[in-house]
Design a protein around this motif. Structure first.
Motif, PDB file in Angstrom:
ATOM      1  N   LEU A   1     -39.403 -62.764 -48.985  1.00 49.60           N
ATOM      2  CA  LEU A   1     -37.822 -62.709 -48.819  1.00 49.60           C
ATOM      3  C   LEU A   1     -37.432 -64.087 -48.532  1.00 49.60           C
ATOM      4  O   LEU A   1     -36.270 -64.468 -49.119  1.00 49.60           O
ATOM      5  CB  LEU A   1     -37.808 -61.986 -47.467  1.00 49.60           C
ATOM      6  N   LEU A   2     -37.998 -65.109 -47.891  1.00 49.97           N
ATOM      7  CA  LEU A   2     -37.547 -66.589 -47.515  1.00 49.97           C
ATOM      8  C   LEU A   2     -37.519 -67.295 -48.740  1.00 49.97           C
ATOM      9  O   LEU A   2     -36.710 -68.204 -48.952  1.00 49.97           O
ATOM     10  CB  LEU A   2     -38.168 -66.962 -46.359  1.00 49.97           C
ATOM     11  N   THR A   3     -38.607 -67.190 -49.459  1.00 49.71           N
ATOM     12  CA  THR A   3     -38.648 -67.934 -50.772  1.00 49.71           C
ATOM     13  C   THR A   3     -37.676 -67.438 -51.620  1.00 49.71           C
ATOM     14  O   THR A   3     -36.884 -68.110 -52.294  1.00 49.71           O
ATOM     15  CB  THR A   3     -39.972 -67.522 -51.394  1.00 49.71           C
ATOM     16  N   LYS A   4     -37.349 -66.313 -51.828  1.00 47.04           N
ATOM     17  CA  LYS A   4     -36.078 -65.910 -52.721  1.00 47.04           C
ATOM     18  C   LYS A   4     -34.808 -66.389 -51.931  1.00 47.04           C
ATOM     19  O   LYS A   4     -34.073 -66.751 -52.758  1.00 47.04           O
ATOM     20  CB  LYS A   4     -36.088 -64.330 -52.529  1.00 47.04           C
ATOM     21  N   LEU A   5     -34.449 -66.151 -50.801  1.00 46.22           N
ATOM     22  CA  LEU A   5     -33.394 -66.339 -50.014  1.00 46.22           C
ATOM     23  C   LEU A   5     -33.183 -68.042 -50.150  1.00 46.22           C
ATOM     24  O   LEU A   5     -31.989 -68.262 -50.426  1.00 46.22           O
ATOM     25  CB  LEU A   5     -33.531 -65.951 -48.689  1.00 46.22           C
ATOM     26  N   ASN A   6     -34.165 -68.813 -50.009  1.00 39.04           N
ATOM     27  CA  ASN A   6     -33.759 -70.239 -50.039  1.00 39.04           C
ATOM     28  C   ASN A   6     -34.300 -71.149 -51.346  1.00 39.04           C
ATOM     29  O   ASN A   6     -33.947 -72.290 -51.528  1.00 39.04           O
ATOM     30  CB  ASN A   6     -34.924 -71.046 -48.813  1.00 39.04           C
ATOM     31  N   ALA A   7     -34.344 -70.437 -52.451  1.00 31.81           N
ATOM     32  CA  ALA A   7     -34.494 -71.103 -53.766  1.00 31.81           C
ATOM     33  C   ALA A   7     -33.269 -71.678 -54.188  1.00 31.81           C
ATOM     34  O   ALA A   7     -32.277 -70.767 -54.174  1.00 31.81           O
ATOM     35  CB  ALA A   7     -35.069 -69.897 -54.751  1.00 31.81           C
ATOM     36  N   ASP A   8     -33.473 -72.633 -54.806  1.00 29.03           N
ATOM     37  CA  ASP A   8     -32.342 -73.455 -55.410  1.00 29.03           C
ATOM     38  C   ASP A   8     -31.308 -73.977 -54.492  1.00 29.03           C
ATOM     39  O   ASP A   8     -30.913 -75.035 -54.884  1.00 29.03           O
ATOM     40  CB  ASP A   8     -31.594 -72.553 -56.556  1.00 29.03           C
ATOM     41  N   ARG A   9     -30.796 -73.224 -53.369  1.00 32.81           N
ATOM     42  CA  ARG A   9     -29.714 -73.509 -52.453  1.00 32.81           C
ATOM     43  C   ARG A   9     -29.842 -72.919 -51.536  1.00 32.81           C
ATOM     44  O   ARG A   9     -30.368 -71.642 -51.590  1.00 32.81           O
ATOM     45  CB  ARG A   9     -28.307 -73.606 -53.195  1.00 32.81           C
ATOM     46  N   GLU A  10     -29.380 -73.330 -50.468  1.00 35.08           N
ATOM     47  CA  GLU A  10     -29.444 -72.760 -49.041  1.00 35.08           C
ATOM     48  C   GLU A  10     -27.981 -72.251 -48.307  1.00 35.08           C
ATOM     49  O   GLU A  10     -27.982 -71.642 -47.421  1.00 35.08           O
ATOM     50  CB  GLU A  10     -30.079 -73.463 -48.081  1.00 35.08           C
ATOM     51  N   VAL A  11     -27.063 -72.980 -49.060  1.00 37.45           N
ATOM     52  CA  VAL A  11     -25.531 -72.511 -48.650  1.00 37.45           C
ATOM     53  C   VAL A  11     -24.846 -71.835 -49.870  1.00 37.45           C
ATOM     54  O   VAL A  11     -25.169 -72.350 -51.059  1.00 37.45           O
ATOM     55  CB  VAL A  11     -24.766 -73.718 -48.108  1.00 37.45           C
ATOM     56  N   GLU A  12     -23.814 -70.935 -49.706  1.00 35.79           N
ATOM     57  CA  GLU A  12     -23.352 -70.568 -50.955  1.00 35.79           C
ATOM     58  C   GLU A  12     -21.821 -71.222 -51.025  1.00 35.79           C
ATOM     59  O   GLU A  12     -21.030 -71.426 -49.932  1.00 35.79           O
ATOM     60  CB  GLU A  12     -22.952 -68.935 -50.434  1.00 35.79           C
ATOM     61  N   PRO A  13     -21.297 -71.557 -52.271  1.00 38.31           N
ATOM     62  CA  PRO A  13     -19.749 -71.898 -52.325  1.00 38.31           C
ATOM     63  C   PRO A  13     -18.827 -70.780 -51.775  1.00 38.31           C
ATOM     64  O   PRO A  13     -18.990 -69.949 -51.808  1.00 38.31           O
ATOM     65  CB  PRO A  13     -19.871 -71.931 -53.898  1.00 38.31           C
ATOM     66  N   GLY A  14     -18.026 -71.642 -50.965  1.00 41.83           N
ATOM     67  CA  GLY A  14     -16.821 -70.772 -50.358  1.00 41.83           C
ATOM     68  C   GLY A  14     -17.129 -70.520 -48.950  1.00 41.83           C
ATOM     69  O   GLY A  14     -16.053 -69.794 -48.504  1.00 41.83           O
ATOM     70  N   VAL A  15     -18.289 -70.779 -48.502  1.00 40.27           N
ATOM     71  CA  VAL A  15     -18.562 -70.319 -47.194  1.00 40.27           C
ATOM     72  C   VAL A  15     -18.879 -71.457 -46.407  1.00 40.27           C
ATOM     73  O   VAL A  15     -19.759 -72.334 -46.877  1.00 40.27           O
ATOM     74  CB  VAL A  15     -19.771 -69.343 -46.994  1.00 40.27           C
ATOM     75  N   ASP A  16     -18.536 -71.680 -45.204  1.00 40.01           N
ATOM     76  CA  ASP A  16     -18.984 -72.815 -44.122  1.00 40.01           C
ATOM     77  C   ASP A  16     -20.047 -72.290 -43.375  1.00 40.01           C
ATOM     78  O   ASP A  16     -19.918 -71.142 -42.728  1.00 40.01           O
ATOM     79  CB  ASP A  16     -17.717 -73.216 -43.359  1.00 40.01           C
TER      80      ASP A  16
END
Length: 289
Positions: free
Chosen positions: A199-214
């Motif tokens: 789960l954490l590998t999937k969640l944190n892959a490539d980036r840890e924050v999403e565009p448009g969210v602070d």
């Protein structure tokens, strides 16, 4: 014969359209009342200052605030201080209870992939009730990490303005209670919060924050539960993310994993993060008391 051919053509056309000719209102957009009713199924009982479904946000606090508890985090206990403190500052506060496993009375125990859709349902109901386009999320422990799954994979990025994680398990924890032999039996979310889990590998892959969210993380160096505490922090651009360590501004502050959500210092950082453009300002000077 011609009638039979017409019936056949109708069936083929309906199939090509995904059955639209026969579904009627099956895919109709849920009404406001239906969205609110679905959300109330996940309402956390007894959380003071929260879940007034008639509350309307003010110009000073323009978005409703959704509190997301942690593992085994019974809502009224998890938010016994923070919910009232934020409501007294003018927020429309809502708190859900998610992640129940069959036969287990404690929330936050199911797999993250099962809990995140419950958060999605709750947010949709809050938006319908308040008439707003976005919410702010404030989560503790698992509740500071699980919403990131909703934001990234379930469309939450379009519905969330700020994500504030308090002692969040963003990269898991090596705390001794996360042993697989225990977790698989009573706490699937514990397995998900083991460092390096699928789960954490999937969640944190490539980036840890999403565009448009602070994003703002608020952590304490004295956290004894989500360890190491540095793993609570996220990586991302400075205009979108601030990692706050309470002791940087207030060296004598000694709250740990549980007491961090009962700290006035935490309330100050949360309110600061939610009332400005972007995440919390690292230069913010709270009142250390």
């Amino acid at each position: 014969m011609r009638a039979a051919v017409n019936v056949l053509l109708t069936l083929v056309t309906a199939a090509a359209l995904g059955g639209a000719a026969f579904t009627g209102t099956a895919h109709a957009t849920p009404s406001k009342a239906e969205l609110i009713a679905a959300a109330k199924k996940y309402e956390a009982p007894g959380v003071r200052g929260a879940n007034d479904w008639n509350c309307k946000p003010s110009p000073q606090r323009p978005r409703p605030l959704v509190l997301v508890h942690g593992t085994v985090g019974i809502g009224w206990a998890n938010w016994i201080y923070l919910s009232q403190a934020l409501a007294s500052q003018g927020y429309c506060v809502f708190a859900l209870e998610y992640g129940h496993r069959p036969g287990n009375p404690f929330p936050g125990m199911a797999h993250i992939e099962q809990s995140a859709p419950q958060l999605a349902t709750f947010v949709d109901g809050v938006l319908a009730a308040t008439g707003t386009e976005k919410v702010d999320l404030v989560g503790h422990s698992q509740g500071g990490m699980m919403p990131r799954y909703y934001i990234r994979f379930l469309g939450g990025a379009a519905k969330v303005n700020d994500m504030v994680g308090i002692a969040p398990s963003n990269h898991g924890t090596w705390h001794g209670t996360w042993f697989p032999e225990i977790g698989f039996q009573i706490c699937n979310a514990c397995i998900d919060q083991t460092p390096g889990s699928a789960l954490l590998t999937k969640l944190n892959a490539d980036r840890e924050v999403e565009p448009g969210v602070d994003y703002t993380t608020i952590v304490t160096r004295y956290d004894e539960f989500v360890v190491p505490w540095q793993g609570q922090q996220l990586s991302g651009p400075a205009h979108q993310l601030t990692n706050v360590v309470l002791q940087d501004a207030c060296p004598s502050h000694f709250s740990e994993h549980a007491l961090i959500v009962a700290s006035d210092l935490t309330v100050q950082w949360v309110d600061h993060a939610l009332t400005r453009e972007g995440p919390a300002d690292p230069a913010f000077k709270p009142n250390c008391g």
